[in-house]
Design an enzyme around this catalytic site. Structure first.
Site, PDB file in Angstrom:
ATOM      1  N   CYS A  82       0.838  -1.208   0.000  1.00  0.00           N
ATOM      2  CA  CYS A  82       0.000   0.000   0.000  1.00  0.00           C
ATOM      3  C   CYS A  82       0.875   1.262   0.000  1.00  0.00           C
ATOM      4  O   CYS A  82       1.858   1.348   0.731  1.00  0.00           O
ATOM      5  CB  CYS A  82      -0.898  -0.022   1.233  1.00  0.00           C
ATOM      6  SG  CYS A  82      -2.009   1.390   1.298  1.00  0.00           S
ATOM      7  N   CYS A  86       0.445   4.847   6.970  1.00  0.00           N
ATOM      8  CA  CYS A  86      -0.171   4.667   8.292  1.00  0.00           C
ATOM      9  C   CYS A  86       0.828   3.959   9.233  1.00  0.00           C
ATOM     10  O   CYS A  86       1.245   2.827   8.938  1.00  0.00           O
ATOM     11  CB  CYS A  86      -1.456   3.865   8.164  1.00  0.00           C
ATOM     12  SG  CYS A  86      -2.545   4.518   6.874  1.00  0.00           S
ATOM     13  N   CYS A  89       0.432   0.221  10.335  1.00  0.00           N
ATOM     14  CA  CYS A  89      -0.018  -0.804   9.395  1.00  0.00           C
ATOM     15  C   CYS A  89       1.101  -1.633   8.754  1.00  0.00           C
ATOM     16  O   CYS A  89       2.012  -1.095   8.123  1.00  0.00           O
ATOM     17  CB  CYS A  89      -0.855  -0.162   8.289  1.00  0.00           C
ATOM     18  SG  CYS A  89      -1.596  -1.421   7.208  1.00  0.00           S
ATOM     19  N   CYS A 126     -16.440  -9.189   5.775  1.00  0.00           N
ATOM     20  CA  CYS A 126     -15.846  -7.883   5.477  1.00  0.00           C
ATOM     21  C   CYS A 126     -14.567  -8.054   4.659  1.00  0.00           C
ATOM     22  O   CYS A 126     -13.650  -8.764   5.071  1.00  0.00           O
ATOM     23  CB  CYS A 126     -15.543  -7.162   6.783  1.00  0.00           C
ATOM     24  SG  CYS A 126     -14.787  -5.557   6.522  1.00  0.00           S
ATOM     25  N   CYS A 157     -19.515  -6.235   3.879  1.00  0.00           N
ATOM     26  CA  CYS A 157     -18.838  -5.003   4.291  1.00  0.00           C
ATOM     27  C   CYS A 157     -17.556  -4.925   3.473  1.00  0.00           C
ATOM     28  O   CYS A 157     -16.977  -5.963   3.124  1.00  0.00           O
ATOM     29  CB  CYS A 157     -18.519  -5.063   5.785  1.00  0.00           C
ATOM     30  SG  CYS A 157     -17.589  -3.635   6.381  1.00  0.00           S
ATOM     31  N   CYS A 217     -19.452   1.994   9.000  1.00  0.00           N
ATOM     32  CA  CYS A 217     -18.659   1.327  10.037  1.00  0.00           C
ATOM     33  C   CYS A 217     -17.417   2.181  10.214  1.00  0.00           C
ATOM     34  O   CYS A 217     -16.617   2.322   9.279  1.00  0.00           O
ATOM     35  CB  CYS A 217     -18.291  -0.092   9.583  1.00  0.00           C
ATOM     36  SG  CYS A 217     -17.138  -0.920  10.704  1.00  0.00           S
ATOM     37  N   ARG A 289     -17.739  -2.706  18.245  1.00  0.00           N
ATOM     38  CA  ARG A 289     -17.001  -3.946  17.977  1.00  0.00           C
ATOM     39  C   ARG A 289     -15.676  -3.975  18.722  1.00  0.00           C
ATOM     40  O   ARG A 289     -14.841  -3.080  18.568  1.00  0.00           O
ATOM     41  CB  ARG A 289     -16.775  -4.143  16.477  1.00  0.00           C
ATOM     42  CG  ARG A 289     -16.111  -5.490  16.182  1.00  0.00           C
ATOM     43  CD  ARG A 289     -16.002  -5.806  14.698  1.00  0.00           C
ATOM     44  NE  ARG A 289     -17.297  -5.718  14.059  1.00  0.00           N
ATOM     45  CZ  ARG A 289     -17.554  -4.949  13.009  1.00  0.00           C
ATOM     46  NH1 ARG A 289     -16.602  -4.242  12.466  1.00  0.00           N
ATOM     47  NH2 ARG A 289     -18.769  -4.905  12.493  1.00  0.00           N
TER      48      ARG A 289
HETATM   49  N1  SAM Z   1      -6.586   0.460   3.188  1.00  0.00           N
HETATM   50  C1  SAM Z   1      -7.869   0.787   3.679  1.00  0.00           C
HETATM   51  C2  SAM Z   1      -7.865   1.934   4.633  1.00  0.00           C
HETATM   52  O1  SAM Z   1      -6.869   2.195   5.287  1.00  0.00           O
HETATM   53  O2  SAM Z   1      -8.901   2.593   4.762  1.00  0.00           O
HETATM   54  C3  SAM Z   1      -8.610  -0.373   4.303  1.00  0.00           C
HETATM   55  C4  SAM Z   1      -7.886  -1.370   5.172  1.00  0.00           C
HETATM   56  S1  SAM Z   1      -7.133  -0.749   6.658  1.00  0.00           S
HETATM   57  C5  SAM Z   1      -6.070  -2.084   7.105  1.00  0.00           C
HETATM   58  C6  SAM Z   1      -8.458  -0.709   7.810  1.00  0.00           C
HETATM   59  C7  SAM Z   1      -8.169  -0.304   9.245  1.00  0.00           C
HETATM   60  O3  SAM Z   1      -7.503  -1.338   9.930  1.00  0.00           O
HETATM   61  C8  SAM Z   1      -7.318   0.905   9.496  1.00  0.00           C
HETATM   62  O4  SAM Z   1      -7.988   2.118   9.332  1.00  0.00           O
HETATM   63  C9  SAM Z   1      -6.943   0.705  10.956  1.00  0.00           C
HETATM   64  O5  SAM Z   1      -7.885   1.325  11.816  1.00  0.00           O
HETATM   65  C10 SAM Z   1      -6.994  -0.807  11.129  1.00  0.00           C
HETATM   66  N2  SAM Z   1      -5.633  -1.346  11.367  1.00  0.00           N
HETATM   67  C11 SAM Z   1      -4.660  -1.509  10.450  1.00  0.00           C
HETATM   68  N3  SAM Z   1      -3.541  -1.998  11.017  1.00  0.00           N
HETATM   69  C12 SAM Z   1      -3.816  -2.148  12.337  1.00  0.00           C
HETATM   70  C13 SAM Z   1      -3.060  -2.596  13.444  1.00  0.00           C
HETATM   71  N4  SAM Z   1      -1.780  -2.973  13.326  1.00  0.00           N
HETATM   72  N5  SAM Z   1      -3.648  -2.623  14.668  1.00  0.00           N
HETATM   73  C14 SAM Z   1      -4.937  -2.235  14.806  1.00  0.00           C
HETATM   74  N6  SAM Z   1      -5.712  -1.791  13.777  1.00  0.00           N
HETATM   75  C15 SAM Z   1      -5.159  -1.742  12.572  1.00  0.00           C
HETATM   76  C1  DTB Z   2     -11.108  -2.367  11.691  1.00  0.00           C
HETATM   77  O1  DTB Z   2     -11.429  -1.374  12.379  1.00  0.00           O
HETATM   78  N1  DTB Z   2     -10.227  -3.285  12.080  1.00  0.00           N
HETATM   79  C2  DTB Z   2     -10.026  -4.278  11.044  1.00  0.00           C
HETATM   80  C3  DTB Z   2     -11.062  -3.851   9.970  1.00  0.00           C
HETATM   81  N2  DTB Z   2     -11.584  -2.626  10.492  1.00  0.00           N
HETATM   82  C4  DTB Z   2     -10.671  -3.764   8.566  1.00  0.00           C
HETATM   83  C5  DTB Z   2      -8.623  -4.403  10.587  1.00  0.00           C
HETATM   84  C6  DTB Z   2      -7.651  -4.759  11.682  1.00  0.00           C
HETATM   85  C7  DTB Z   2      -6.337  -4.988  11.090  1.00  0.00           C
HETATM   86  C8  DTB Z   2      -5.313  -5.447  12.062  1.00  0.00           C
HETATM   87  C9  DTB Z   2      -3.988  -5.637  11.447  1.00  0.00           C
HETATM   88  C10 DTB Z   2      -3.930  -6.684  10.368  1.00  0.00           C
HETATM   89  O2  DTB Z   2      -4.434  -7.812  10.559  1.00  0.00           O
HETATM   90  O3  DTB Z   2      -3.322  -6.421   9.313  1.00  0.00           O
HETATM   91 FE1  SF4 Z   3      -2.748   1.233   3.418  1.00  0.00          FE
HETATM   92 FE2  SF4 Z   3      -2.661   0.065   5.777  1.00  0.00          FE
HETATM   93 FE3  SF4 Z   3      -3.051   2.684   5.634  1.00  0.00          FE
HETATM   94 FE4  SF4 Z   3      -5.007   0.993   4.802  1.00  0.00          FE
HETATM   95  S1  SF4 Z   3      -4.229   1.214   6.891  1.00  0.00           S
HETATM   96  S2  SF4 Z   3      -4.259   2.843   3.762  1.00  0.00           S
HETATM   97  S3  SF4 Z   3      -3.729  -0.688   4.009  1.00  0.00           S
HETATM   98  S4  SF4 Z   3      -1.194   1.585   4.980  1.00  0.00           S
END
Ligand code: SAM
Ligand code: DTB
Ligand code: SF4
Length: 342
Positions: A82, A86, A89, A126, A157, A217, A289
């Site tokens: 990506c 973030c 992430c 989802c 979702c 959500c 959730r």
């Molecule tokens: N790429 C899209 C976005 O960022 O909107 C969708 C997927 S993204 C992984 C969805 C959400 O997962 C993020 O907004 C964040 O709140 C959550 N998330 C991602 N990595 C995480 C982590 N290591 N621990 C907890 N929540 C996480």
């Molecule tokens: C949300 O609030 N938490 C989920 C879902 N929406 C997409 C994602 C959590 C991701 C945790 C890190 C991972 O598994 O990559």
């Molecule tokens: Fe990309 Fe992860 Fe950020 Fe979603 S949360 S925009 S997958 S870097």
């Protein structure tokens, strides 16, 4: 789902701890938007723990059956690579993590995973993609996936990042029920975590989702080094959305090696429970959730989250790229508490 009713505090409510302080009549049918100030939300966080839990449980019972829990299963349909930065992430191409960039899953792979989720007892499926947002050529296969998930009788979702004009409508027309897009944290702390997209852009996507008539959500993450005021700031942002989201995921940061937030002090369990309770009180009808981070939590901590008003979990052995308690363990926990899946 039916539109959310007003939280209905009396318009003449004096500013007091834990009450909305500013009432805006926005002329919407069925709703008077009660605006929460950050200070009023903070006052909830500052309540003695037993008082906070009592309030959260009272609100919970008024609007939900406290013995039921909704089960959503996640699937990463496009993993890694990506372009966004973030800090939490593992899928950002800017962080060196063990997550590799993979092509999008095929429709057949998605159907197989959705069938398995349904067989295990999930009611919502989802689909997440590691994109800044979908290009039109990316969206088209996702529309087919949404249709297939719906055809299995599951709620659908998607979480695909920022949406452009018209994309929410295409998803709606394919049968999408919910769109997940998190605010993640307070507007003030946000810039410490993400630089490649603005808070305002997230709010714009949420408006598009709402405007298309999809269920929203939207939640955030705790344990990123934010202050308690930032937590209150996030809750105020969520609760002041009009209407507030139908689903609010509260994630505990899953620390992944190679991400900038790896090594942060883990969130105190009671502070996490407080976050759940305050979300419940400020957004009475939403599904709160208990989301990422459960694998690191004891069963007792998770039970406390249910007692504080959580009524939904991610269910299945994996979140997107990281682990989740296995389904059997969750079924045992739910049964031990005398609760039942919705
Ligand atoms: N790429 C899209 C976005 O960022 O909107 C969708 C997927 S993204 C992984 C969805 C959400 O997962 C993020 O907004 C964040 O709140 C959550 N998330 C991602 N990595 C995480 C982590 N290591 N621990 C907890 N929540 C996480
Ligand atoms: C949300 O609030 N938490 C989920 C879902 N929406 C997409 C994602 C959590 C991701 C945790 C890190 C991972 O598994 O990559
Ligand atoms: Fe990309 Fe992860 Fe950020 Fe979603 S949360 S925009 S997958 S870097």
């Amino acid at each position: 789902m039916a539109p959310l009713d007003p939280p209905a505090p009396p318009v003449s409510t004096p500013p007091a701890a834990g009450r909305p302080v500013e009432i805006h009549r926005l002329g919407r049918r069925h709703r008077t938007a009660a605006r929460w100030s950050v200070a009023a939300v903070q006052a909830l966080f500052d309540l003695p723990f037993p008082e906070l839990l009592h309030r959260a449980q009272s609100v919970h019972r008024e609007h939900h059956d406290p013995t039921r829990v909704q089960l959503s299963t996640l699937l990463s349909i496009k993993t890694g690579g990506c372009p966004e930065d973030c800090g939490y992430c593992p899928q950002s191409a800017r962080h060196e993590t063990a997550v590799a960039d993979e092509p999008m899953l095929t429709l057949a792979q998605v159907i197989e995973a959705a069938q398995a989720a349904k067989a295990a007892g999930a009611t919502r499926f989802c689909m997440g993609a590691a994109w800044r947002g979908p290009k039109q050529r990316d969206l088209e296969p996702v529309l087919e996936m949404v249709k297939a998930v719906k055809a299995l009788g599951l709620e659908s979702c998607a979480t695909l990042g920022l949406l452009k004009d018209g994309q929410a409508e295409q998803l709606r027309d394919a049968g999408l029920d919910y769109y997940n897009h998190n605010l993640d944290t307070s507007p003030e702390f946000y810039g410490d975590i993400i630089s490649t997209r603005l808070y305002e852009q997230r709010l714009e996507t949420l408006e598009k989702v709402r405007g298309a008539g999809l269920n929203v959500c939207c939640g955030g993450i705790v344990g990123m080094g934010e202050s308690s005021t930032d937590r209150a700031g996030l809750i105020a942002q969520l609760a002041n959305l009009d209407p507030y989201p139908e689903s609010v995921p509260i994630n505990a940061l899953v620390q992944v090696e190679g991400t900038p937030l790896h090594g942060e002090a883990p969130v105190d369990v009671f502070d996490f429970v407080r976050m759940i309770a305050v979300a419940r009180i400020t957004m009475p009808k939403t599904f709160v959730r208990l989301s990422a981070g459960r694998q690191q939590m004891t069963l007792e901590a998770q039970a406390m989250c249910f007692l504080a008003g959580a009524n939904s979990i991610f269910y299945g052995d994996k979140l997107l790229t990281t682990g989740n308690p296995d389904a059997e363990r969750d079924r045992t926990l739910i049964a031990k508490l005398g609760m039942r899946p919705l």
